[in-house]
Design an enzyme around this catalytic site. Structure first.
Site, PDB file in Angstrom:
ATOM      1  N   ARG A  25       1.173  -1.375   0.040  1.00  0.00           N
ATOM      2  CA  ARG A  25      -0.070   0.281  -0.606  1.00  0.00           C
ATOM      3  C   ARG A  25       0.905   1.371   0.015  1.00  0.00           C
ATOM      4  O   ARG A  25       1.888   1.464   1.009  1.00  0.00           O
ATOM      5  CB  ARG A  25      -0.563  -0.260   1.394  1.00  0.00           C
ATOM      6  CG  ARG A  25      -1.687   1.388   1.488  1.00  0.00           C
ATOM      7  CD  ARG A  25      -2.681   1.583   2.689  1.00  0.00           C
ATOM      8  NE  ARG A  25      -3.333   2.865   2.476  1.00  0.00           N
ATOM      9  CZ  ARG A  25      -3.527   3.775   3.719  1.00  0.00           C
ATOM     10  NH1 ARG A  25      -2.802   2.968   4.484  1.00  0.00           N
ATOM     11  NH2 ARG A  25      -3.916   4.607   2.824  1.00  0.00           N
ATOM     12  N   HIS A  74      -2.850  11.026   0.655  1.00  0.00           N
ATOM     13  CA  HIS A  74      -2.514  10.913   1.626  1.00  0.00           C
ATOM     14  C   HIS A  74      -1.962  12.214   1.699  1.00  0.00           C
ATOM     15  O   HIS A  74      -0.711  12.219   2.170  1.00  0.00           O
ATOM     16  CB  HIS A  74      -1.312   9.629   1.441  1.00  0.00           C
ATOM     17  CG  HIS A  74      -1.443   8.798   3.301  1.00  0.00           C
ATOM     18  ND1 HIS A  74      -1.483   8.075   3.463  1.00  0.00           N
ATOM     19  CD2 HIS A  74      -0.943   9.166   3.821  1.00  0.00           C
ATOM     20  CE1 HIS A  74      -0.823   7.338   4.794  1.00  0.00           C
ATOM     21  NE2 HIS A  74      -0.527   8.798   4.534  1.00  0.00           N
ATOM     22  N   GLU A  78      -7.262   8.760   6.417  1.00  0.00           N
ATOM     23  CA  GLU A  78      -7.995   8.767   7.876  1.00  0.00           C
ATOM     24  C   GLU A  78      -8.344  10.662   7.003  1.00  0.00           C
ATOM     25  O   GLU A  78      -8.126  12.052   7.177  1.00  0.00           O
ATOM     26  CB  GLU A  78      -6.297   9.369   7.664  1.00  0.00           C
ATOM     27  CG  GLU A  78      -6.332   8.293   7.992  1.00  0.00           C
ATOM     28  CD  GLU A  78      -5.135   7.658   9.744  1.00  0.00           C
ATOM     29  OE1 GLU A  78      -4.482   8.691  10.799  1.00  0.00           O
ATOM     30  OE2 GLU A  78      -4.365   6.380  10.192  1.00  0.00           O
ATOM     31  N   ASN A 112      -7.549   1.761   9.638  1.00  0.00           N
ATOM     32  CA  ASN A 112      -5.975   2.073  10.038  1.00  0.00           C
ATOM     33  C   ASN A 112      -6.484   1.887  12.139  1.00  0.00           C
ATOM     34  O   ASN A 112      -7.209   2.866  12.271  1.00  0.00           O
ATOM     35  CB  ASN A 112      -5.544   3.287  10.401  1.00  0.00           C
ATOM     36  CG  ASN A 112      -4.542   3.640   9.020  1.00  0.00           C
ATOM     37  OD1 ASN A 112      -4.939   2.603   7.360  1.00  0.00           O
ATOM     38  ND2 ASN A 112      -4.101   4.524   8.222  1.00  0.00           N
ATOM     39  N   TYR A 163      -3.790   2.419  15.677  1.00  0.00           N
ATOM     40  CA  TYR A 163      -2.765   2.414  16.502  1.00  0.00           C
ATOM     41  C   TYR A 163      -3.051   2.102  17.734  1.00  0.00           C
ATOM     42  O   TYR A 163      -2.090   1.567  18.854  1.00  0.00           O
ATOM     43  CB  TYR A 163      -2.397   3.719  16.253  1.00  0.00           C
ATOM     44  CG  TYR A 163      -1.474   3.815  15.045  1.00  0.00           C
ATOM     45  CD1 TYR A 163      -0.111   3.046  14.616  1.00  0.00           C
ATOM     46  CD2 TYR A 163      -2.438   4.022  13.592  1.00  0.00           C
ATOM     47  CE1 TYR A 163       0.260   3.233  13.166  1.00  0.00           C
ATOM     48  CE2 TYR A 163      -1.906   4.606  12.736  1.00  0.00           C
ATOM     49  CZ  TYR A 163      -0.438   3.381  12.074  1.00  0.00           C
ATOM     50  OH  TYR A 163       0.136   3.723  10.939  1.00  0.00           O
ATOM     51  N   GLU A 185      -3.612   0.476   8.202  1.00  0.00           N
ATOM     52  CA  GLU A 185      -2.123   0.850   8.752  1.00  0.00           C
ATOM     53  C   GLU A 185      -2.454  -0.167  10.546  1.00  0.00           C
ATOM     54  O   GLU A 185      -3.275   0.176  10.772  1.00  0.00           O
ATOM     55  CB  GLU A 185      -1.735   2.290   9.243  1.00  0.00           C
ATOM     56  CG  GLU A 185      -1.656   2.535   7.059  1.00  0.00           C
ATOM     57  CD  GLU A 185      -1.888   4.317   7.868  1.00  0.00           C
ATOM     58  OE1 GLU A 185      -0.876   4.997   9.022  1.00  0.00           O
ATOM     59  OE2 GLU A 185      -1.599   5.208   7.105  1.00  0.00           O
TER      60      GLU A 185
HETATM   61  C1  FCB Z   1      -1.193   7.326  10.161  1.00  0.00           C
HETATM   62  C2  FCB Z   1      -0.405   8.322   9.058  1.00  0.00           C
HETATM   63  C3  FCB Z   1       0.413   7.418   8.231  1.00  0.00           C
HETATM   64  C4  FCB Z   1       1.721   7.955   9.574  1.00  0.00           C
HETATM   65  C5  FCB Z   1       0.838   6.936  10.809  1.00  0.00           C
HETATM   66  C6  FCB Z   1       2.139   6.586  12.162  1.00  0.00           C
HETATM   67  O1  FCB Z   1      -2.041   8.524  11.035  1.00  0.00           O
HETATM   68  O2  FCB Z   1      -1.896   7.773   7.893  1.00  0.00           O
HETATM   69  O3  FCB Z   1       0.627   8.640   7.803  1.00  0.00           O
HETATM   70  O4  FCB Z   1       1.950   9.418   9.888  1.00  0.00           O
HETATM   71  O5  FCB Z   1      -0.160   7.238  11.380  1.00  0.00           O
END
Ligand code: FCB
Length: 467
Positions: free
Chosen positions: A77, A121, A166, A299, A301, A357
């Site tokens: 990707r 992006h 995002e 995504n 995290y 992500e």
């Molecule tokens: C996400 C973004 C990516 C990177 C990661 C850590 O929010 O999509 O570009 O910055 O965080």
């Protein structure tokens, strides 16, 4: 050691983005992006760095494909830089820009890796920003034209496309908090921007389907489970408020064609809207935004914990002990991934979901033998793959996992200070050095499985990356 097999055909990938890795900012006719301009601003990038060279991927992509091949990836990707294709956003196509991605796509296919591009992006052509950027409704049709142009060129070889990455970040960080390009602090503008991003997504999907009907189209949304800091009704309401704008403001329109009423009411209370009629929504827009999708990219995290501030607005609180935070200050919380996938599946039922992500920033120093044993990253990835397994077992149509990221790169406002790569990148020579996590991920992909227990990669897997 017990292993859990992922379904046959599960897609293993890594994710990157153009502005963060390509460099070659002035080459082959590329136009200026809003991030090139934003990096000029005093204090906008913590280490004062610029994305001009980044990882020099624009020149070193054959070497990077070599690394991907060693990892054993199914899919890559990456994002396409709008300013390379249309240096001023619209008008004449820059053939050299299209040629670059043409070569990249062919190189990937030759290596047996599926190209999975994202059209936007965050690197908007500065020339469009000068005309109002995403606050200007005309940017939506410019985006659809750009997307169709790229599909016309690459659509014979690319089977999966994402429109945006995002949109919350672009709207909120870029236009409400001023932490991202273009650096505005205008909540009313941020709402118009969010709408135009969504609208441009729908317009682009329709235009792209017109060019390549059988390909799959989707969008990538960051999802953040929100937890109230206490069981007080005020904290519950603060969590609802944050969830309303971070998650539902985007997913509701995409899947139900409506903005969430409670979140609209919050914005009226905050003085960002004058009433329930949203001035930027024109007739027909919501139908375009909710054009059916083939997949949703998600995504993930971390989660976030919210309490009510004095005015009732959500305020983030740190609950986790410091040793459970990554270098971004984000809590390591794998269960949130299972929860987010289940929540999306039950509420919106996209036909397919990709984790587009997931990854962690840690800067572990090399040991005496020069090897970087990034045990914390391996532990993070292991926990999140088990969380993905739990979601699969619960019936979520999860089709693939894209690790962020292949390389240390330009982490937006943090410059080069946050290291997300499976490969460390030397700031001067740009040489790539594998971390232990690269060998570990290679073994996961080879086995299409994750071990129940956490272990470091076997010697044989580490040797894969020796020159
Ligand atoms: C996400 C973004 C990516 C990177 C990661 C850590 O929010 O999509 O570009 O910055 O965080």
């Amino acid at each position: 050691m017990a292993k859990w097999k992922f379904p046959e055909g599960f897609v293993w990938g890594v994710a990157t983005s153009a502005q963060q890795i390509e460099g070659a900012a002035q080459e082959d006719g590329r136009g200026l992006s809003i991030w090139d301009r934003f990096a000029d601003g005093e204090g906008n990038i913590t280490d004062g760095s610029r994305p001009d060279v980044a990882c020099d991927h624009y020149h070193r992509w054959p070497e990077d494909i070599g690394l991907m091949r060693k990892l054993g990836l199914d899919s890559y990707r990456f994002s396409i830089a709008w300013p390379r294709i249309f240096p001023t956003g619209t008008g004449a196509v820059n053939a050299a820009g299209l040629d670059h991605y043409d070569r990249l796509v062919d190189g990937l296919l030759e290596a047996g890796i599926e190209p999975f591009p994202t059209l936007f992006h965050w690197d908007l052509p500065q020339a469009l920003q000068d005309k109002g950027g995403w606050a200007d409704r005309d940017t939506t049709s410019a985006f659809a034209e750009y997307a169709a142009c790229v599909v016309r060129r690459l659509g014979d070889r690319v089977r999966r496309w994402a429109t945006h990455n995002e949109p919350w970040c672009v709207a909120t960080l870029g236009h409400e908090e001023g932490a991202h390009a273009p650096g505005l602090k205008e909540p009313r503008t941020a709402l118009a921007v969010a709408h135009h991003l969504l609208l441009s997504h729908g317009l682009a999907v329709r235009a792209m389907r017109g060019e390549a009907h059988d390909a799959e189209y989707g969008i990538v949304q960051n999802h953040c489970p929100v937890v109230p800091a206490s069981d007080s009704p005020e904290d519950f309401d603060a969590a609802r408020w944050f969830d309303g704008f971070f998650n539902r403001w985007f997913l509701d329109p995409l899947f139900t064609g409506r903005y969430p009423e409670d979140a609209v009411a919050d914005r009226i209370r905050a003085g960002h809207l004058d009433g329930p009629r949203l001035p930027f929504v024109h007739e027909g827009d919501m139908g375009i935004i909710s054009t059916p999708l083939d997949f949703l990219g998600m995504n993930y995290y971390s989660r976030i914990v919210m309490r009510a501030g004095e005015d009732g607005k959500p305020v983030a609180v740190a609950m986790a002990p410091v040793d459970q935070l990554t270098d971004m200050g984000w809590e390591v919380y794998p269960d949130g991934l299972t929860g987010a996938l289940l929540d999306i599946h039950r509420r919106y039922a996209p036909p397919a979901i990709y984790i587009a992500e997931n990854g962690a920033a840690y800067d572990d120093a090399p040991g005496p033998d020069g090897r970087i044993v990034d045990q914390r990253r391996i532990s993070y990835l292991h926990g999140h793959l088990l969380a993905a397994r739990n979601a699969l077992e619960a019936g979520v149509p999860l089709r693939g996992y894209f690790l962020w990221s292949l390389l240390d790169n330009f982490e937006w406002g943090f410059g080069f200070t946050k290291k997300f790569g499976l490969f460390a990148v030397d700031p001067v020579t740009r040489d790539r050095t594998p971390r232990a996590s690269a060998a570990w991920y290679h073994a996961v992909i080879r086995e299409n499985a994750v071990d129940d227990d956490l272990s470091l990669p076997a010697e044989g897997d580490s040797r894969v990356f020796q020159p």
